[in-house]
Design an enzyme around this catalytic site. Structure first.
Site, mmCIF file in Angstrom:
data_model
loop_
_atom_site.group_PDB
_atom_site.id
_atom_site.type_symbol
_atom_site.label_atom_id
_atom_site.label_comp_id
_atom_site.label_asym_id
_atom_site.label_seq_id
_atom_site.Cartn_x
_atom_site.Cartn_y
_atom_site.Cartn_z
ATOM 1 C CB SER A 64 -0.941 -0.056 1.198
ATOM 2 O OG SER A 64 -1.788 1.035 1.236
ATOM 3 C CG ASP A 276 -3.341 3.907 -1.019
ATOM 4 O OD1 ASP A 276 -3.998 3.670 -2.042
ATOM 5 O OD2 ASP A 276 -3.316 3.133 -0.034
ATOM 6 C CG ASP A 278 -2.988 -0.604 -1.996
ATOM 7 O OD1 ASP A 278 -3.100 0.572 -1.584
ATOM 8 O OD2 ASP A 278 -3.393 -1.579 -1.338
ATOM 9 C CD GLU A 370 -9.606 3.297 8.206
ATOM 10 O OE1 GLU A 370 -9.331 2.955 9.356
ATOM 11 O OE2 GLU A 370 -8.902 2.978 7.230
ATOM 12 N NE ARG A 496 -5.777 2.655 16.598
ATOM 13 C CZ ARG A 496 -4.978 2.530 15.547
ATOM 14 N NH1 ARG A 496 -4.296 3.566 15.060
ATOM 15 N NH2 ARG A 496 -4.826 1.362 14.969
ATOM 16 N N GLY A 499 -1.497 -0.663 14.610
ATOM 17 C CA GLY A 499 -1.567 -2.037 14.133
ATOM 18 C C GLY A 499 -0.557 -2.317 13.038
ATOM 19 N NE ARG A 505 -0.754 4.872 13.499
ATOM 20 C CZ ARG A 505 0.377 5.006 12.812
ATOM 21 N NH1 ARG A 505 1.104 6.101 12.935
ATOM 22 N NH2 ARG A 505 0.796 4.054 12.005
#
Ligand code: 16G
Ligand code: MG
Length: 542
Positions: A64, A276, A278, A370, A496, A499, A505
């Site tokens: 990505s 982005d 991909d 998102e 958080r 991942g 972050r």
């Protein structure tokens, strides 16, 4: 399963000693040179998953928006969705098994998941433009072949195209034709149909500048643009002929730095967008006459799309439910606007496409985005049937709205966020509503926001609840954040564990950029102190 053959082949794709990787939110992702064994093993796993589901399974080789030196791999489930959670665990076990344990782990997975080993298997493979991708996808093929699976290697594809191919194959062509032409035709004819009205008055061809992140999006848009050229002309920048993939360009760069990519020529008040690496994310932006940069992120894209859908739904008056799904990163202004002005129900889920996707499936029409620009709109089977029926039978105004919704169903990639499909929907809506990019931007004003990273010894010491908006561990951290947030107006902050990177972050927003930056810094410091920070302490001012 010919386990001897697996063992022999596996030696040619040996696992580096001591390397432990996890199938995370975006599959496996790391430096390309560490991934050969993972690719081979994901070929094996895809065969098992295919046998178990009696369906075609996808394998996408991409990292990505990561730097060009990285790579990664994701499996795609039968309906074009992300791999089921229980199989993420199998993927992690298989990728980390030492050579001598590989046969046993394969048998274990087959037993646990009740895989019928006599079943045929079919695997669909795609890859992005990274220099390492071709060889790595060959390793996937080696894995598929050694377990006797059949495969189709599509070669270069965007991630959403691979998801589309998987769904087409498993819906026996109902969703579309499982070819790149099939994809181009399906989306383009829906776009042309939807925009017929807007463009019927003479030559109103619109131009859009697209930063392709030097990635696969450039190749695919270049092939596709002839299909919709009557309605939209796209000018491609960062098309991979000169620059490096994702380097100082692309949707992730633009969103996180809040500035334009290098390599694009911008003109005042003209729409630009970035994909982005991909092509599953998109953000828009423009410069105003004073040269000031304006970012239009996933939240504002969701707002534009859901207000258009809401209008059409009112027109057909059929009580279909509409819901918007966001994550904690959604700008507070967008949530407020959606709930209070547009009166649309908004839900918040954990970060990661699969969480948003599942929530969106609960509505007749579920819009999910998102803030980083990954999103799409899902239509339930019932909604689709209803809309198709109205498009045939109802009286004029209703029929017009239903026909538009019908085109929108075809135009959205229903499997996953798709930069190309989102771009065409956005362009259609702007044209139909006669909106300029500034008018779109003016729907609401983003609250100033800041994201920071904090290094800690073990990011898993932080655990969260309430869709990642509250910390439960370590003790005291949430209380500290609450006290800091209270100091500022219109403020909000959360932390958080990432991942995808070995960091924590931090997100903050408040009434001014200065206050936002102070809050972000203070929260970072609290994380550093209470969650085992390592290396340099967070600094004020960045
Ligand atoms: C992955 C996710 C993306 C999420 C991001 C968060 C998918 C396909 N992609 O890229 O949705 O926003 O991770 O990364 O699920 P983070 O956990 O490092 O913040
Ligand atoms: Mg992506």
């Amino acid at each position: 399963m010919d386990l001897d053959a697996v063992t022999k082949q596996s030696v040619l794709h040996a696992k580096p000693d001591g390397l432990i990787l996890q199938y995370g939110t975006a599959g496996f992702r790391t430096k390309a040179e560490h991934l050969d064994h993972v690719m081979f093993r994901m070929g094996l796993l895809a065969v098992l998953r295919s046998k178990q589901t009696k369906s075609a399974i996808g394998v996408m080789v991409t990292a990505s928006h990561n730097p060009e030196e990285d790579n990664g791999v994701k499996l795609v489930d039968p309906l074009g969705e992300m791999l089921a959670a229980s199989w993420e665990e199998h993927a992690t076990c298989l990728a980390n098994a030492e050579e001598e344990h590989l046969p046993r782990v394969l048998v274990d997975i087959s037993e646990k998941a009740a895989v019928d080993l006599h079943q045929d298997a079919f695997v669909v493979i795609g890859r992005d433009t990274r220099p390492s991708s071709e060889k790595l996808s060959q390793s996937v093929i080696d894995g598929v072949t050694v377990l006797g699976g059949q495969f189709h290697d599509y070669g270069l594809l965007t991630t959403p195209q691979l998801h589309y191919m998987v769904f087409c194959r498993n819906s026996k062509g109902q969703y579309g034709k499982a070819t790149v032409e099939g994809y181009y035709q399906k989306l383009s004819s829906a776009f042309v149909e939807l925009t017929k009205q807007a463009f019927c008055s003479g030559d109103d061809r619109r131009t859009l500048r697209v930063d392709c992140a030097n990635g696969i999006g450039a190749l695919k848009l270049a092939e596709m643009r002839h299909y919709f050229s009557q309605g939209l002309s796209v000018q491609l920048f960062n098309d991979g002929t000169k620059g490096k993939l994702n380097h100082l360009c692309g949707a992730d760069f633009v969103k996180s730095h809040q500035k334009p990519p290098q390599g694009i020529e911008m003109r005042a008040n003209e729409r630009c967008c970035s994909f982005d690496g991909d092509a599953d994310r998109i953000v828009y932006y423009y410069h105003d006459a004073d040269g000031q940069f304006h970012l239009i992120d996933g939240d504002k894209i969701a707002t534009l799309i859901s207000s258009f859908l809401k209008e059409l739904l009112l027109e057909i008056g059929d009580g279909l439910s509409l819901g918007v799904v966001q994550t904690a990163y959604a700008n507070g202004s967008s949530t407020r606007y959606l709930e209070e002005v547009m009166k649309v129900p908004v839900y918040c889920t954990k970060t990661g496409v699969k969480h948003l996707h599942h929530k969106a499936q609960e509505f007749d029409i579920g819009v999910y985005f998102e803030a980083n620009g990954h999103g799409t709109v899902l239509f339930s089977k019932a909604a689709e049937t209803k809309i198709k029926q109205l498009a045939k039978e109802s009286e004029d105004e209703k029929r017009k709205a239903a026909k538009m919704l019908e085109s929108i169903i075809d135009l959205f990639n229903q499997t996953i966020g798709d930069a190309i499909s989102d771009m065409l929907v956005i362009e259609a809506i702007l044209a139909l509503k006669g909106l300029t990019v500034q008018q779109w931007d003016a729907l609401y004003t983003d609250l100033p926001n800041r994201q920071l990273k904090v290094k800690v010894a073990d990011r898993q010491v932080i655990s969260t609840t309430d869709a990642e908006r509250q910390v439960v561990k370590p003790p005291g951290l949430q209380e500290a954040i609450n006290d800091l947030v209270k100091k500022y107006r219109l403020s909000r902050a959360f932390v958080r564990p990432s991942g995808t990177e070995d960091i924590v972050r931090v997100y903050a927003e408040a009434d001014s950029q200065e206050n936002t930056d102070s809050l972000a810094y203070e929260v970072s410091l609290a994380v550093f102190q209470l969650a085992g920070g390592i290396g340099e302490r967070p600094q004020r001012g960045f």
